[in-house]
Design a protein around this motif. Structure first.
Motif, PDB file in Angstrom:
ATOM      1  N   PRO A  91       0.779  -1.234   0.000  1.00 50.48           N
ATOM      2  CA  PRO A  91       0.000   0.000   0.000  1.00 50.48           C
ATOM      3  C   PRO A  91       0.817   1.293   0.000  1.00 50.48           C
ATOM      4  O   PRO A  91       0.323   2.331   0.429  1.00 50.48           O
ATOM      5  N   MET A  92       2.067   1.256  -0.451  1.00 49.04           N
ATOM      6  CA  MET A  92       2.847   2.486  -0.575  1.00 49.04           C
ATOM      7  C   MET A  92       2.139   3.435  -1.528  1.00 49.04           C
ATOM      8  O   MET A  92       1.607   3.015  -2.554  1.00 49.04           O
TER       9      MET A  92
ATOM     10  N   HIS B  68       5.969   0.402   6.983  1.00 53.15           N
ATOM     11  CA  HIS B  68       6.736  -0.433   7.897  1.00 53.15           C
ATOM     12  C   HIS B  68       6.141  -1.836   7.853  1.00 53.15           C
ATOM     13  O   HIS B  68       4.968  -2.029   8.192  1.00 53.15           O
ATOM     14  N   PHE B  69       6.936  -2.801   7.418  1.00 49.54           N
ATOM     15  CA  PHE B  69       6.483  -4.183   7.334  1.00 49.54           C
ATOM     16  C   PHE B  69       7.474  -5.095   8.040  1.00 49.54           C
ATOM     17  O   PHE B  69       8.694  -4.950   7.869  1.00 49.54           O
ATOM     18  N   ALA B  70       6.970  -6.015   8.822  1.00 46.83           N
ATOM     19  CA  ALA B  70       7.831  -7.048   9.417  1.00 46.83           C
ATOM     20  C   ALA B  70       8.168  -8.084   8.352  1.00 46.83           C
ATOM     21  O   ALA B  70       7.517  -8.172   7.302  1.00 46.83           O
ATOM     22  N   ALA B  71       9.181  -8.888   8.609  1.00 45.39           N
ATOM     23  CA  ALA B  71       9.562  -9.960   7.682  1.00 45.39           C
ATOM     24  C   ALA B  71       8.358 -10.872   7.434  1.00 45.39           C
ATOM     25  O   ALA B  71       7.659 -11.269   8.368  1.00 45.39           O
ATOM     26  N   GLY B  72       8.101 -11.171   6.174  1.00 48.92           N
ATOM     27  CA  GLY B  72       7.011 -12.051   5.809  1.00 48.92           C
ATOM     28  C   GLY B  72       5.668 -11.381   5.632  1.00 48.92           C
ATOM     29  O   GLY B  72       4.707 -12.030   5.219  1.00 48.92           O
TER      30      GLY B  72
ATOM     31  N   LEU C 239      10.523  -4.128   5.937  1.00 48.16           N
ATOM     32  CA  LEU C 239      10.819  -2.782   5.451  1.00 48.16           C
ATOM     33  C   LEU C 239      10.533  -1.784   6.564  1.00 48.16           C
ATOM     34  O   LEU C 239       9.519  -1.882   7.254  1.00 48.16           O
ATOM     35  N   ALA C 240      11.429  -0.829   6.746  1.00 40.36           N
ATOM     36  CA  ALA C 240      11.210   0.299   7.654  1.00 40.36           C
ATOM     37  C   ALA C 240      11.502   1.557   6.856  1.00 40.36           C
ATOM     38  O   ALA C 240      12.631   2.060   6.834  1.00 40.36           O
ATOM     39  N   ASP C 241      10.492   2.050   6.152  1.00 37.81           N
ATOM     40  CA  ASP C 241      10.635   3.176   5.230  1.00 37.81           C
ATOM     41  C   ASP C 241      10.019   4.417   5.866  1.00 37.81           C
ATOM     42  O   ASP C 241       8.817   4.458   6.113  1.00 37.81           O
ATOM     43  N   ASN C 242      10.821   5.420   6.112  1.00 33.32           N
ATOM     44  CA  ASN C 242      10.356   6.646   6.750  1.00 33.32           C
ATOM     45  C   ASN C 242      10.290   7.824   5.790  1.00 33.32           C
ATOM     46  O   ASN C 242      10.252   8.983   6.216  1.00 33.32           O
ATOM     47  N   THR C 243      10.253   7.508   4.497  1.00 29.69           N
ATOM     48  CA  THR C 243      10.104   8.534   3.459  1.00 29.69           C
ATOM     49  C   THR C 243       8.805   8.368   2.693  1.00 29.69           C
ATOM     50  O   THR C 243       8.110   9.337   2.410  1.00 29.69           O
ATOM     51  N   HIS C 244       8.463   7.106   2.370  1.00 27.91           N
ATOM     52  CA  HIS C 244       7.312   6.835   1.510  1.00 27.91           C
ATOM     53  C   HIS C 244       6.080   6.496   2.342  1.00 27.91           C
ATOM     54  O   HIS C 244       6.146   5.694   3.264  1.00 27.91           O
TER      55      HIS C 244
END
Length: 233
Positions: A20-21, A171-175, A184-189
């Motif tokens: 959902p980015m 922010h997604f945990a593994a799997g 993923l730990a994305d603090n821009t998108h």
């Protein structure tokens, strides 16, 4: 009328495999469709320079007509290139963009870059140096409307705090996501929620500037009216 968007990944329609980015431009139509058709030319990784070099700016200008709005938000990627420093290449490109839009009889609207979510010891850092301030200065110099998304997003992240502000981003945990199996730990998108909040603010600002009638957006996704109106007035 049309609203045409020039910008980077924080504005763009993200590819379906990244769901959902979302860039805020992808969420803007639901707030303005009754009075404007949104044409989103924003692209991930774009700077004020590459946007022109890749032909995206020419395509946007071909689509724009007299009275249309052209919203311009860059900075994240210009910041990575020394020759596009805020007060030199970046500023020159923004001035040229505003002139191009006015030459068509359309209306340029400059947007300061949305802030990245970088907290240090509980305090939100300023990650965009003087790029937002340069946009404000150029808007005053050229008598162009400005939507100050940097100030607004900074206030929003600070209000939500270190933990709750994560919901605005990807922010997604593994799997949890097939595209990022290791997490993923994305603090821009932005997530859809974050993008929708920014889009709501943009639509509200346009209403305050006199576009789209006098009603502010009434569609709130996963938030309170207090958060979506922060920074207005």
């Amino acid at each position: 009328m049309k609203i045409l968007l020039a910008g980077d990944s924080t504005v763009a329609n993200c590819p379906s495999h990244e769901y959902p980015m979302s860039g805020w431009g992808a969420r803007l139509p639901r707030h303005v469709y009754t009075w404007a058709a949104v044409h989103n030319f924003a692209k991930g990784g774009a700077s004020t320079e590459s946007f022109r070099e890749e032909g995206l700016w020419a395509r946007l200008l071909e689509t724009a007509g007299a009275g249309d709005l052209v919203l311009i938000q860059f900075g994240h990627n210009d910041q990575k290139r020394p020759h596009l420093a805020a007060r030199t290449g970046y500023a020159a490109n923004l001035r040229r963009m505003a002139a191009d839009v006015r030459g068509l009889g359309a209306v340029p609207v400059l947007c300061t870059s949305v802030e990245r979510r970088h907290f240090l010891d509980g305090v939100l850092e300023e990650s965009l140096e003087d790029y937002p301030e340069v946009v404000r200065e150029i808007a005053l110099e050229l008598h162009v409307a400005v939507v100050d998304l940097n100030a607004w997003t900074r206030a929003l992240y600070t209000e939500l705090g270190v933990e709750d502000s994560k919901s605005l981003f990807c922010h997604f945990a593994a799997g949890e996501h097939a595209h990022w199996p290791d997490g993923l730990a994305d603090n821009t998108h932005f997530s859809r929620r974050g993008a929708s909040l920014v889009a709501d603010e943009v639509a509200g600002r346009l209403a305050l500037l006199g576009f789209g009638g006098d009603a502010l957006p009434d569609s709130r996704e996963g938030t309170t009216a207090g958060l979506t109106t922060a920074g207005r007035g």
